[in-house]
Design a protein around this motif. Structure first.
Motif, PDB file in Angstrom:
ATOM      1  N   HIS A 135       0.833  -1.209   0.000  1.00 23.70           N
ATOM      2  CA  HIS A 135       0.000   0.000   0.000  1.00 23.70           C
ATOM      3  C   HIS A 135       0.868   1.260   0.000  1.00 23.70           C
ATOM      4  CE1 HIS A 135      -2.442   3.218   1.897  1.00 23.70           C
ATOM      5  NE2 HIS A 135      -3.297   2.793   0.990  1.00 23.70           N
ATOM      6  N   GLN A 148       2.407   1.675  -3.347  1.00 25.18           N
ATOM      7  CA  GLN A 148       1.433   2.133  -4.347  1.00 25.18           C
ATOM      8  C   GLN A 148       1.212   3.633  -4.236  1.00 25.18           C
ATOM      9  OE1 GLN A 148      -1.779  -0.667  -3.493  1.00 25.18           O
ATOM     10  NE2 GLN A 148      -1.324  -1.747  -5.386  1.00 25.18           N
ATOM     11  N   HIS A 149       1.173   4.116  -2.991  1.00 23.10           N
ATOM     12  CA  HIS A 149       1.048   5.571  -2.843  1.00 23.10           C
ATOM     13  C   HIS A 149       2.346   6.277  -3.242  1.00 23.10           C
ATOM     14  CE1 HIS A 149      -3.006   6.422  -1.428  1.00 23.10           C
ATOM     15  NE2 HIS A 149      -2.977   5.153  -1.013  1.00 23.10           N
ATOM     16  N   THR A 162       1.797   6.813  -6.738  1.00 24.72           N
ATOM     17  CA  THR A 162       0.838   7.916  -6.867  1.00 24.72           C
ATOM     18  C   THR A 162       1.543   9.258  -6.641  1.00 24.72           C
ATOM     19  OG1 THR A 162      -0.939   6.463  -6.130  1.00 24.72           O
ATOM     20  CG2 THR A 162      -1.328   8.835  -5.925  1.00 24.72           C
ATOM     21  N   TYR A 179     -10.627  -6.132   3.084  1.00 22.68           N
ATOM     22  CA  TYR A 179     -11.703  -5.129   3.087  1.00 22.68           C
ATOM     23  C   TYR A 179     -12.262  -4.946   1.678  1.00 22.68           C
ATOM     24  CZ  TYR A 179      -8.038  -1.632   1.774  1.00 22.68           C
ATOM     25  OH  TYR A 179      -7.027  -0.946   1.171  1.00 22.68           O
ATOM     26  N   ASN A 227      -3.739  -4.183 -11.786  1.00 22.24           N
ATOM     27  CA  ASN A 227      -4.032  -2.781 -11.519  1.00 22.24           C
ATOM     28  C   ASN A 227      -5.242  -2.417 -12.367  1.00 22.24           C
ATOM     29  OD1 ASN A 227      -3.832  -0.130 -10.641  1.00 22.24           O
ATOM     30  ND2 ASN A 227      -1.957   0.318 -11.779  1.00 22.24           N
ATOM     31  N   TRP A 228      -5.912  -1.332 -12.035  1.00 22.39           N
ATOM     32  CA  TRP A 228      -7.082  -0.941 -12.815  1.00 22.39           C
ATOM     33  C   TRP A 228      -7.219   0.566 -12.776  1.00 22.39           C
ATOM     34  CZ3 TRP A 228      -7.102  -3.081  -7.979  1.00 22.39           C
ATOM     35  CH2 TRP A 228      -7.678  -2.332  -6.953  1.00 22.39           C
TER      36      TRP A 228
HETATM   37  C1  AVJ Z   1      -4.610  -0.562  -7.213  1.00 25.32           C
HETATM   38  C2  AVJ Z   1      -3.451   1.427  -7.814  1.00 25.32           C
HETATM   39  C3  AVJ Z   1      -5.803   1.207  -8.310  1.00 25.32           C
HETATM   40  O1  AVJ Z   1      -4.181   3.692  -5.980  1.00 25.32           O
HETATM   41  O2  AVJ Z   1      -6.324   3.482  -6.217  1.00 25.32           O
HETATM   42  C4  AVJ Z   1      -4.098   2.546  -2.767  1.00 25.32           C
HETATM   43  C5  AVJ Z   1      -4.167   1.090  -4.869  1.00 25.32           C
HETATM   44  N1  AVJ Z   1      -5.751   1.140  -2.878  1.00 25.32           N
HETATM   45  N2  AVJ Z   1      -4.858   2.677  -1.659  1.00 25.32           N
HETATM   46  C6  AVJ Z   1      -5.185   3.009  -6.063  1.00 25.32           C
HETATM   47  C7  AVJ Z   1      -4.655   1.587  -3.534  1.00 25.32           C
HETATM   48  C8  AVJ Z   1      -5.865   1.830  -1.734  1.00 25.32           C
HETATM   49  C9  AVJ Z   1      -5.112   1.487  -5.975  1.00 25.32           C
HETATM   50  N3  AVJ Z   1      -4.733   0.890  -7.316  1.00 25.32           N
END
Ligand code: AVJ
Ligand code: FE
Length: 440
Positions: A140, A143-144, A147, A385, A418-419
């Protein structure tokens, strides 16, 4: 679990959490406090929101859920709930200022490390099994971090980040066939054994895939430019109706960040303007643009099962492997991952990362749009979740595979999904194309 087993797992978990934090610090300490709290694009959160949200998720899943500790800052939960506030509205929230946000994430991390020393991994239950919650939280954070790197790319002003260039294409790249034939037949998609695989990657199940041809390499800027020069953005027949509406509404003529300067295309990249490199995989295209290019080229996007078969199926054994190159974790010779380089490598790099059929760069460099909607696998169960995956299933989101240069190895596997929405262009996404094999 045995003592020796938990010790190794504890070191592994502490290692991935530390690596994620090093990355987070790099991304949040290279700009001023004003830039941390500013909104650089309505598509993105202020960086300081991502920072405290990382700590809040760690508090929720590792301190409260896994370690059973009392809540540290329950009153801030609503501020950092991604479903309560859309990104565009986050700058107006009473967010923790940079100093407090840094203090909060450090406090949470200190307590998580204490819990690890206290033997939390010896506990039982699906959240602790194989250290899942810890792997999930490290993913997580990473992934951020991707972002936040997107936010850095959208940010105006002089460069704040830099990295050495990726390796060049390998000498044999020019002689590679344009496409490979992936034979038809069943293969195992998804996983039931990868300990840190997320709910949407599960369970493993058999899929029948018809034979198809797949590009050996990702589509390059040079190839994409031929579509641009051929008037691709002015020709509705290549486009999905919603994609054509987007092109018209915003007057699109090229990928995001491309700009005409004299006779050449240039782009800004992390604060530096450069010529669009022809041999690099195309980046910052929406699903609509990827699908339009494929139609123009007389081809189509691969489905996600086609992509995964090409990436994981070993024709010699019939087994699905973790990565195109086998079961070893990604090393620096396999793929361009982990923000080691702040750009994709040229198409034809990383020969050691090729699949058994010779497909290159399936992992790393650019996320690859697929033709597929984001749907659950048969037998899917939301864990831990519903808001991680389940609420996104349906026809609104398209699946991307493979991971970009901005993705950390901990959040990247042959099964990883990923989506995003088909109009999104700020993400580090490109694509490759496919076609049906004759006589199928
Ligand atoms: C899987 C990249 C679409 O960034 O929205 C980060 C990953 N989920 N916090 C996103 C995610 C909750 C998610 N992605
Ligand atoms: Fe999140």
């Amino acid at each position: 679990t045995t003592g020796a087993g938990t010790d190794t797992l504890r070191e592994q978990v502490a290692g991935v959490l530390l690596a994620a934090r090093d990355r987070t610090r790099l991304l949040t300490e290279c700009v001023t406090d004003a830039e941390l709290t500013a909104q650089h694009s309505p598509l993105m959160s202020p960086l300081v929101w991502d920072l405290a949200h990382i700590g809040n998720q760690e508090e929720v899943w590792l301190l409260r859920a896994a370690a059973g500790a009392e809540a540290l800052r329950p009153e801030i939960d609503p501020l950092y709930d991604a479903f309560r506030h859309p990104r565009a509205e986050r700058p107006g929230l009473p967010l923790l200022p940079p100093r407090e946000a840094r203090g909060y994430v450090a406090e949470v991390r200190g307590r998580v490390l204490d819990a690890l020393d206290g033997g939390v991994l010896r506990g039982e239950g699906p959240l602790l099994d194989g250290g899942f919650a810890f792997g999930m939280v490290a993913q997580h954070e990473q992934q951020h971090d991707e972002t936040m790197l997107i936010t850095h790319q959208l940010r105006r002003g002089p460069a704040a980040l830099s990295a050495p260039p990726p390796p060049p294409a390998s000498p044999d790249a020019a002689a590679l066939p344009a496409e490979v034939l992936v034979p038809g037949g069943p293969f195992t998609m998804g996983t039931s054994t990868e300990p840190w695989a997320l709910d949407n990657e599960r369970p493993a199940h058999v899929r029948e895939v018809a034979p198809f041809h797949l590009d050996t390499l990702p589509v390059t800027n040079g190839a994409y430019r031929a579509f641009v020069d051929d008037g691709g953005y002015a020709e509705p027949r290549w486009w999905h109706p919603d994609g054509w509406a987007m092109v018209r509404r915003h007057g699109l003529t090229a990928p995001l960040f491309w700009r005409r300067e004299g006779g050449t295309w240039v782009r800004r990249r992390f604060g530096v303007t450069e010529e669009v490199p022809p041999h690099e995989p195309v980046l910052h295209v929406s699903w609509y643009e990827a699908a339009a290019y494929a139609a123009w080229a007389g081809r189509r996007l691969p489905t996600e099962e086609e992509w995964e078969k090409a990436a994981r199926h070993d024709p010699a054994t019939g087994r699905s492997r973790r990565y195109p190159w086998g079961d070893d974790d990604p090393g620096p010779g396999h793929a361009n991952l982990g923000q080691r380089h702040l750009r994709p490598a040229a198409a034809g790099a990383y020969p050691a990362g090729a699949s058994p059929l010779g497909v290159r760069q399936l992992i790393g460099d650019v996320w690859e749009w697929t033709a597929s909607d984001f749907l659950p696998y048969p037998g899917f169960r939301a864990f831990p979740y519903r808001e991680y995956s389940e609420v996104f299933f349906g026809s609104a989101h398209k699946v991307l595979r493979g991971g970009s240069f901005a993705v950390d190895p901990v959040a990247c596997r042959g099964t990883f999904r990923n989506w995003d929405l088909p109009q999104r262009r700020q993400i580090f996404a490109g694509f490759r194309t496919a076609r049906d094999a004759e006589g199928r």
